[in-house]
Design a protein around this motif. Sequence first.
Motif, mmCIF file in Angstrom:
data_model
loop_
_atom_site.group_PDB
_atom_site.id
_atom_site.type_symbol
_atom_site.label_atom_id
_atom_site.label_comp_id
_atom_site.label_asym_id
_atom_site.label_seq_id
_atom_site.Cartn_x
_atom_site.Cartn_y
_atom_site.Cartn_z
ATOM 1 N N GLY A 150 62.269 -21.298 14.740
ATOM 2 C CA GLY A 150 63.699 -21.029 14.680
ATOM 3 C C GLY A 150 64.394 -20.967 16.023
ATOM 4 N N TYR A 151 63.856 -21.696 17.015
ATOM 5 C CA TYR A 151 64.468 -21.649 18.356
ATOM 6 C C TYR A 151 64.608 -23.055 18.921
ATOM 7 C CZ TYR A 151 65.668 -19.280 22.737
ATOM 8 O OH TYR A 151 66.323 -18.791 23.843
ATOM 9 N N GLU A 152 65.773 -23.328 19.498
ATOM 10 C CA GLU A 152 66.027 -24.668 20.031
ATOM 11 C C GLU A 152 66.583 -24.653 21.449
ATOM 12 O OE1 GLU A 152 68.463 -26.863 17.311
ATOM 13 O OE2 GLU A 152 66.918 -26.892 15.738
ATOM 14 N N ASN A 153 66.533 -23.518 22.120
ATOM 15 C CA ASN A 153 67.038 -23.428 23.498
ATOM 16 C C ASN A 153 65.919 -23.872 24.439
ATOM 17 O OD1 ASN A 153 68.472 -22.885 25.789
ATOM 18 N ND2 ASN A 153 68.637 -20.676 25.458
ATOM 19 N N MET A 154 65.790 -25.198 24.561
ATOM 20 C CA MET A 154 64.639 -25.759 25.275
ATOM 21 C C MET A 154 65.018 -26.855 26.265
ATOM 22 S SD MET A 154 61.568 -26.135 22.469
ATOM 23 C CE MET A 154 62.574 -26.414 21.012
ATOM 24 N N VAL A 155 64.147 -27.031 27.253
ATOM 25 C CA VAL A 155 64.152 -28.153 28.189
ATOM 26 C C VAL A 155 62.768 -28.776 28.115
ATOM 27 C CG1 VAL A 155 64.391 -28.854 30.600
ATOM 28 C CG2 VAL A 155 65.771 -26.952 29.708
ATOM 29 N N ILE A 156 62.694 -30.091 28.158
ATOM 30 C CA ILE A 156 61.400 -30.770 28.073
ATOM 31 C C ILE A 156 61.012 -31.342 29.429
ATOM 32 C CG2 ILE A 156 60.090 -32.626 26.980
ATOM 33 C CD1 ILE A 156 61.941 -32.450 24.584
ATOM 34 N N SER A 157 59.741 -31.180 29.750
ATOM 35 C CA SER A 157 59.196 -31.753 30.986
ATOM 36 C C SER A 157 57.936 -32.531 30.656
ATOM 37 C CB SER A 157 58.874 -30.646 31.990
ATOM 38 O OG SER A 157 58.156 -31.149 33.092
ATOM 39 N N ILE A 158 57.936 -33.835 30.952
ATOM 40 C CA ILE A 158 56.738 -34.656 30.768
ATOM 41 C C ILE A 158 56.462 -35.361 32.097
ATOM 42 C CG2 ILE A 158 56.867 -34.998 28.279
ATOM 43 C CD1 ILE A 158 58.325 -37.646 28.830
ATOM 44 N N LYS A 159 55.324 -35.099 32.665
ATOM 45 C CA LYS A 159 55.055 -35.608 34.007
ATOM 46 C C LYS A 159 53.690 -36.298 34.086
ATOM 47 C CE LYS A 159 57.897 -32.298 36.567
ATOM 48 N NZ LYS A 159 57.906 -31.309 37.671
ATOM 49 N N SER A 160 53.626 -37.219 35.033
ATOM 50 C CA SER A 160 52.372 -37.894 35.348
ATOM 51 C C SER A 160 52.412 -38.263 36.825
ATOM 52 C CB SER A 160 52.204 -39.153 34.492
ATOM 53 O OG SER A 160 51.073 -39.902 34.916
ATOM 54 N N SER A 161 51.261 -38.405 37.431
ATOM 55 C CA SER A 161 51.199 -38.893 38.805
ATOM 56 C C SER A 161 51.212 -40.413 38.851
ATOM 57 C CB SER A 161 49.943 -38.362 39.518
ATOM 58 O OG SER A 161 48.780 -38.751 38.805
ATOM 59 N N ASP A 162 51.113 -41.036 37.678
ATOM 60 C CA ASP A 162 51.202 -42.494 37.547
ATOM 61 C C ASP A 162 52.677 -42.839 37.355
ATOM 62 O OD1 ASP A 162 51.448 -45.087 36.217
ATOM 63 O OD2 ASP A 162 49.269 -45.022 35.959
ATOM 64 N N VAL A 163 53.278 -43.496 38.342
ATOM 65 C CA VAL A 163 54.720 -43.743 38.328
ATOM 66 C C VAL A 163 55.153 -44.514 37.083
ATOM 67 C CG1 VAL A 163 56.592 -44.999 39.474
ATOM 68 C CG2 VAL A 163 55.030 -43.595 40.819
ATOM 69 N N LEU A 164 54.512 -45.638 36.794
ATOM 70 C CA LEU A 164 54.961 -46.476 35.685
ATOM 71 C C LEU A 164 54.721 -45.805 34.332
ATOM 72 C CD1 LEU A 164 53.952 -50.030 36.945
ATOM 73 C CD2 LEU A 164 56.155 -48.857 37.114
ATOM 74 N N MET A 165 53.648 -45.040 34.225
ATOM 75 C CA MET A 165 53.413 -44.284 32.995
ATOM 76 C C MET A 165 54.505 -43.238 32.805
ATOM 77 S SD MET A 165 50.161 -41.916 31.866
ATOM 78 C CE MET A 165 48.978 -43.247 32.088
ATOM 79 N N CYS A 166 54.872 -42.583 33.896
ATOM 80 C CA CYS A 166 55.898 -41.546 33.839
ATOM 81 C C CYS A 166 57.250 -42.151 33.439
ATOM 82 C CB CYS A 166 56.005 -40.858 35.204
ATOM 83 S SG CYS A 166 56.769 -39.230 35.151
ATOM 84 N N VAL A 167 57.567 -43.307 34.009
ATOM 85 C CA VAL A 167 58.828 -43.985 33.677
ATOM 86 C C VAL A 167 58.853 -44.338 32.191
ATOM 87 C CG1 VAL A 167 60.219 -46.055 34.063
ATOM 88 C CG2 VAL A 167 59.182 -44.876 36.007
#
Length: 355
Positions: free
Chosen positions: A167-184
């Motif tokens: 029941g909560y939607e006050n969120m920020v998403i972070s998805i990270k990788s050290s692989d530049v093209l994968m991250c993009v």
Amino acid sequence: MTTREHTRKVNIGGVTIGGGAKIAIQSMTNTETSDVAATVAQIKALEEAGCDIIRCTANTEAAAKAIGAIKEQISIPVVADIHFDYKLAILAMEHGADKIRINPGNIGGEDNLAKVVGCAKERNIPIRVGVNSGSLEKKLIEKYGGVTAEGIVESALDKVHMIERLGYENMVISIKSSDVLMCVKAHELIAQQTDYPLHVGITEAGTVKSGSIKSAVGLALILNQGIGDTIRVSLTGDPVEEIVAAKYILRDLKLMNSGIELVSCPTCGRTKIDLIGLANEVEKMIAAYDHLHIKVAVMGCVVNGPGEAREADIGIAGGVGEGLLIKKGEIVRKVPEDGLLEALKKELDNWGKNA
């Protein structure tokens, strides 16, 4: 695709991200958070450099409790970084954290996650759901045949849905990788599937030199598509360098109108002044003029120098042991080489009066 103009707005201790707000710059302290004096000193240096949001590890009870004392002495919001222990997430919020960063998959089960979410809901504290390629679940690695952008996105959205079900939607998403093209690719995919604001960065990018270049490549490819509401340049070094790099990236992408833009030529055999030394000195000097939104050129010779300098608001075009001071396309005067830096400083000091 949901661009930054259309993501949800999230308030982090008075700083709004998403919904077309300016891209916020973040960093993370590398002090012991429980050492309040050292942590505050580092945060104040980051504030002065232009940091908008700071993250501190809350890896012990003392660290979580220290957040309140830290907040009393700084001016920017504090994000508490939590791993494994749900009690520390609650303790950090009770002591004033403006946002918490968790991986719902390693916080100790759904019951404990519910306790964290309940505390956040009670205080309306945003939760940053963070997933890195290095923490991708085994089942997703097997599903996609390795660590992939698709797996990272699925993992992140699974965690988001866990919190939504509570029941909560006050969120920020972070998805990270050290692989530049994968991250993009991961950011391109997730921007098609959610409107939560995105915290963007190339994780574990490297040292100040190599990491800044790697981050610039990755962030430019992501940000220029309209993706990303807040960023961190993750560097192995003084956190202030992260802010410097972030500001350069945002300025060059025309996503930030702050400070002086410096252009300087690479030098060649025609250069007859110490242009490299002069350009480095100018770069240091203009850091004190962040309130001026102008372009400064430092050029080395008579071939391209005068023309490039004329395109700037103010510029120097080198000659033999001297240089031309040019302002708004007009030659102001000749200045001996050893007086060029001071002449430029005087012009910047009086820019508002003489411009």
